[in-house]
Design an enzyme around this catalytic site. Structure first.
Site, short mmCIF file in Angstrom:
data_model
loop_
_atom_site.label_atom_id
_atom_site.label_comp_id
_atom_site.label_asym_id
_atom_site.label_seq_id
_atom_site.Cartn_x
_atom_site.Cartn_y
_atom_site.Cartn_z
CB VAL A 149 4.13 15.47 7.75
CG1 VAL A 149 3.79 16.20 6.45
CG2 VAL A 149 4.85 16.39 8.72
CB THR A 150 -0.72 12.31 6.83
OG1 THR A 150 -1.83 12.88 7.54
CG2 THR A 150 0.10 11.44 7.77
NE ARG B 195 -7.11 18.14 -4.18
CZ ARG B 195 -8.36 17.98 -3.73
NH1 ARG B 195 -8.94 18.96 -3.04
NH2 ARG B 195 -9.00 16.87 -3.94
NE ARG C 247 5.74 24.32 -2.59
CZ ARG C 247 7.04 24.51 -2.40
NH1 ARG C 247 7.46 25.53 -1.64
NH2 ARG C 247 7.93 23.71 -2.93
CD GLU D 63 7.99 8.84 -0.50
OE1 GLU D 63 8.44 8.54 -1.61
OE2 GLU D 63 6.91 9.44 -0.34
CE1 TYR E 22 8.48 16.99 5.30
CE2 TYR E 22 9.40 14.78 5.17
CZ TYR E 22 8.35 15.61 5.46
OH TYR E 22 7.16 15.09 5.91
CE1 TYR F 186 11.60 14.74 15.18
CE2 TYR F 186 13.60 13.54 15.71
CZ TYR F 186 12.97 14.64 15.16
OH TYR F 186 13.73 15.66 14.61
#
Ligand SMILES: CC(=O)SCCNC(=O)CCNC(=O)[C@H](O)C(C)(C)COP(=O)(O)OP(=O)(O)OC[C@H]1O[C@@H](n2cnc3c(N)ncnc32)[C@H](O)[C@@H]1OP(=O)(O)O
Length: 437
Positions: free
Chosen positions: A112-113, A121, A125, A149, A153, A437
């Protein structure tokens, strides 16, 4: 891959994900896993997002070869100088999660980046909400991830369900009060270790609440048996055979030599798989008795390792705890109905889900065998013990990794009798996830 994993991999994107991203003058698409150029561009975005250097040709090829099972979603900005490189990435795939007494399908999420040029922005989400809706609509009871981090989440309903313990052991001080070693320990090649590890993991996983299935490429990565592996030559593999001759355990480790004092060298244990108590004790005793090794470091252990009770001097171990495996219930009856419970009882769960995926009121009834039925109801029935919980907290409780008593005291759930709820969800061993993972 299972049927559900296959269907999920190829499923169309959620409409509100498309429209939300389009409203920001960007475009969201699935990456074609058979297209090397698209996959390379995706990997470049992921590397940049995780602060890694550009990938080499060998790394790109290995990534292409090993990640076709991942559903890769990318957001593109047509106005960027390199429009082919995504400005946001999101990967997920169908796997299996061990819950108390059962295994359930789960949607694993990774990579997830959002590019620093496009952050804050709302791209994460849009991606998270859209992909969770797709996973839920296809029948995944849960989603799961490990995090860079802790703060990201919870807002999306993920609760810290498994805590990991990292150990550093002062070997000279530790001593041993565990069982006497049995069986036989031998070195094997990395290739042989890699072959053994996957089937051992399959033997162990059903009884290891919190563990997920590990994709094949990750085994090769761990054992340095794929071309992009780094420092593979440092890895050593030991196998343990029980008295019956079967391989019941395996250790993968790397040595760091102390050139100023050879007798103060260290090992990092990157994997220890033990299908029997004898394998566990024998492998740990072996590691703690190796010549020249003064320090053993190992991560991602459970918070209730038997090893703690095998050390003559428990203060020889410095243990650091960290939030590790995050779960997100997508379907309350399916996720909670799969596991076994500790006490026969009836509890009403009033579940709030800000994303509108899994919330509602549910009657959880556990019978004498520990099996549960979970029935959605319009209103909490009068006279039953009720628990008001967010989906994040319910997800944290599911594996027994945190007691409802603790969450009630922390003000995170509300109920008149936290101890009664805790007896229902209690488990005999802490959950564990042995890798990232
Ligand atoms: C499972 C995994 O792959 S873990 C890896 C996560 N990725 C990374 O750590 C790579 C570096 N970071 C990033 O790429 C990005 O900053 C991301 C993915 C963490 C966030 O992406 P963004 O598009 O900026 O997030 P988005 O704008 O959608 O923010 C959604 C909400 O999360 C919050 N948020 C975003 N990032 C963070 C963060 N790092 N810490 C705390 N809160 C955050 C936002 O403030 C926002 O809150 P709100 O809903 O209350 O307004």
């Amino acid at each position: 891959m299972s049927d559900l994993a296959d269907v999920f991999h190829d499923a169309p994107l959620d409409e509100s994900l498309r429209s939300g991203v389009a409203a920001a003058a960007l475009e969201v698409r699935r990456v074609d896993d058979a297209d090397r150029a698209q996959t390379d561009a995706w990997l470049e975005a992921v590397s940049r997002g995780f602060l890694d250097p550009e990938r080499t040709e060998v790394q790109r090829q290995a990534y292409f070869d090993h990640t076709a099972h991942r559903r890769k979603v990318a957001v593109y900005d047509a106005g960027a100088p390199q429009p082919e490189i995504p400005v946001a990435t999101f990967a997920s795939w169908g796997t299996e999660l061990s819950v108390p007494g059962a295994i359930v399908p789960a949607c694993a999420i990774s990579s997830v980046t959002v590019a620093p040029t496009h952050r804050r922005r709302g791209l994460l989400r849009h991606l998270m909400a859209g992909e969770l809706r797709t996973a839920a609509s296809l029948g995944f009871p849960l989603a799961a991830l490990t995090v860079s981090e802790s703060s990201i989440y919870g807002r999306f309903g993920f609760g810290a369900a498994v805590t990991a313990a990292g150990w550093e052991i002062d070997v000279r001080r530790a001593g041993w009060v565990g069982p006497a070693a049995s069986g036989r320990i031998d070195f094997v090649s990395r290739e042989r270790g890699r072959e053994l590890a996957e089937s051992l993991h399959d033997r162990i996983r059903p009884g290891m609440t919190g563990e997920v299935g590990r994709p094949g490429g990750q085994w090769d990565h761990a054992f340095g048996t794929r071309p992009d592996a780094e420092k593979a030559e440092r890895l050593r593999v030991l196998q343990y055979r029980g008295d019956g001759g079967e391989v019941d355990g395996l250790v993968l480790y790397a040595v760091t030599e102390n050139e100023a004092d050879f007798a103060s060298s260290a090992i990092d244990v990157t994997m220890l798989l033990a299908a029997t108590d004898a394998a566990y004790a024998s492998l740990w005793q072996f590691l703690l008795s190796m010549d020249l090794i003064a320090t053993i470091r190992v991560g991602e252990l459970a918070i209730d390792e038997p090893l703690w009770w095998m050390l003559a001097d428990q203060r020889a171990a410095t243990i650091t705890l960290r939030d590790h495996h995050y779960l997100r219930v997508l379907d309350v009856p399916a996720a909670l109905g799969a596991r076994r419970y500790n006490a026969a009882d009836t509890v009403v769960l009033e579940v709030d889900d800000p994303l509108g995926i899994a919330g509602g009121t549910f009657v959880l009834s556990v019978d004498e065998s520990g099996a549960a039925s979970i029935d959605p109801v319009d209103h909490a029935p009068l006279g039953e013990l009720a628990v008001r919980t967010g989906i994040t907290e319910l997800s944290a409780i599911l594996l027994g990794g945190v007691s409802p008593v603790t969450l009630a005291k922390a003000g995170r759930i509300q109920t008149d009798d936290p101890a009664r709820v805790a007896r229902v969800f209690a488990t005999t061993e802490a959950p564990r996830l042995s890798f990232w993972y």
